[in-house]
Every structure is written in C-alpha cells, then in structure tokens.
Design an enzyme around this catalytic site. Structure first.
Site, PDB file in Angstrom:
ATOM      1  N   ILE A  58       0.894  -1.163   0.000  1.00  0.00           N
ATOM      2  CA  ILE A  58       0.000   0.000   0.000  1.00  0.00           C
ATOM      3  C   ILE A  58       0.930   1.209   0.000  1.00  0.00           C
ATOM      4  CG2 ILE A  58      -0.206  -0.158   2.538  1.00  0.00           C
ATOM      5  CD1 ILE A  58      -2.944   1.154   2.328  1.00  0.00           C
ATOM      6  N   SER A  59       0.751   2.081  -0.972  1.00  0.00           N
ATOM      7  CA  SER A  59       1.699   3.181  -1.180  1.00  0.00           C
ATOM      8  C   SER A  59       1.724   4.153  -0.005  1.00  0.00           C
ATOM      9  CB  SER A  59       1.355   3.952  -2.458  1.00  0.00           C
ATOM     10  OG  SER A  59       1.557   3.153  -3.596  1.00  0.00           O
ATOM     11  N   GLN A  60       2.842   4.845   0.119  1.00  0.00           N
ATOM     12  CA  GLN A  60       3.010   5.924   1.095  1.00  0.00           C
ATOM     13  C   GLN A  60       1.910   6.965   0.865  1.00  0.00           C
ATOM     14  OE1 GLN A  60       6.351   8.294   0.085  1.00  0.00           O
ATOM     15  NE2 GLN A  60       6.456   9.366   2.044  1.00  0.00           N
TER      16      GLN A  60
END
Length: 208
Positions: A58-60
């Site tokens: 899950i991206s920053q």
C-alpha cells in the site's frame, strides 16, 4: 486516537506541498487502517508504504496524494487505476469522481479490495482481474489514468486509452524509477518527469 493520527498525517501532507483541499478531505474520509493487515494497523497513519501480501504494498500516503493531485480530477473525470492492490488508492479516487475503473493482476487482492470498498459503502468502482499493461479499452477513453506499480517503459495501450487532454501518471523504470506525467494533445503526448520514486514492478501478462 485514530483521528489525532489522521490529523498529524494531513498536517504532514500539507507540509510536503499537497494543496488540493478536496483531495485532503478524501484522504481524511478513508480509514487507512482498514486497508492493511491487523498486525500493521498501528502503522496505518505513518507516512510510509506498507506490505499487503503477494509481494505488493500500500503506497506511502504522500505518494498517493501527490499522484492523485497530478491527475487534476473533477467529479466527472473518467478514471482508470492500474493496480487495485489493497483498494486504498481506489477508495480515495472513489471519493473524488463519480466512477472509477480499476484493474488488478492478483485475484486475491482484487477480491479483498472489492470487499473493503463495499464495507465502506463505496459502490462507484468497477474492478477487473486482468493485465494492467493492457488497460481497460472497452471502458475508455479516460480523462485520467494512474498506475500504482512501475513498468520498465510506458505501456502503449495506456497512452492509447487516454482521451484528448487526458493525463497519465505512473512510475517508470527498473532499478532507477521516476514518476512520469503524460498529457495527451490530439495524437501527441507531452511527457514530463516529476521526481524519483520507488515502486514494486508492474508485471506484464501473467495473472495470479
């Protein structure tokens, strides 16, 4: 407690240059802890990428916000997301536009994302188990395409599925990756490099 952590995150995003208030409201409306493993819930509001299984992340939050802001969305924008993943980016898009199309290569992740989105009463998303390199031509053309994994080069099918004036935002590269901003002007494409990034690779063809 969660609310305080969310406010801290929103403050960080503003300090990092995120200015779109509608986008910040969408981020505030999406409980990030619902999109990560229970063991990582305490890290949900840290400004960092987190593993979600199957070799994906899950991206920053900053990168989610940065890429979304670059799309310059309006409520009527037709949006394609490549790489549904946990569904977190999808949920934020669903708060910003009337409908989102999202393609995921890994069936298990697609189903988990669909379940999470339904639990959050986000019913304006169509998901598809497929090869992100091919986009979703039958639903195009799109005003905005966002890719959440890095191909070694820009997939031609995604450029073709952009409407005139449409924007494609994606990380590109293998060892050294950069975020690209691509705008279609008729049959021409204007390509700009935004910044250095680090994403998991966008796998071609092979469904899981």
């Amino acid at each position: 407690m969660v609310n305080k952590r969310m406010q801290t995150l929103l403050t960080q995003l503003r300090q990092q240059g995120i200015r779109d208030e509608r986008l910040l409201q969408a981020i505030e409306a999406v409980p990030r802890e619902r999109f990560v493993d229970e063991a990582l819930e305490h890290k949900a509001y840290e400004n960092t990428a987190l593993p979600i299984g199957s070799g994906q992340t899950i991206s920053q939050p900053y990168m989610v916000a940065r890429m979304t802001e670059l799309l310059n969305l309006t409520p009527t924008s037709r949006v394609l997301e490549i790489g549904t993943g946990s569904g977190y980016q999808t949920a934020i898009l669903a708060h910003l536009v009337q409908h989102v199309c999202s393609v995921e290569r890994i069936k298990g992740l697609q189903w988990q994302a669909k379940r999470r989105l339904k639990q959050l009463d986000l019913h304006n998303v169509s998901t598809r188990h497929g090869d992100g390199w091919q986009g979703w031509a039958s639903r195009g053309p799109f005003d905005a395409i966002i890719v959440t994994a890095a191909p070694p080069e820009i997939p031609p099918a995604l450029m073709e599925q952009l409407d005139d004036g449409g924007i494609l935002v994606l990380p590109v590269g293998e060892q050294a990756q950069t975020l690209k901003y691509i705008r279609r002007q008729g049959s021409e494409f204007v390509i700009d490099t935004v910044e250095a990034v680090r994403f998991v690779p966008l796998v071609k063809g092979e469904l899981a």
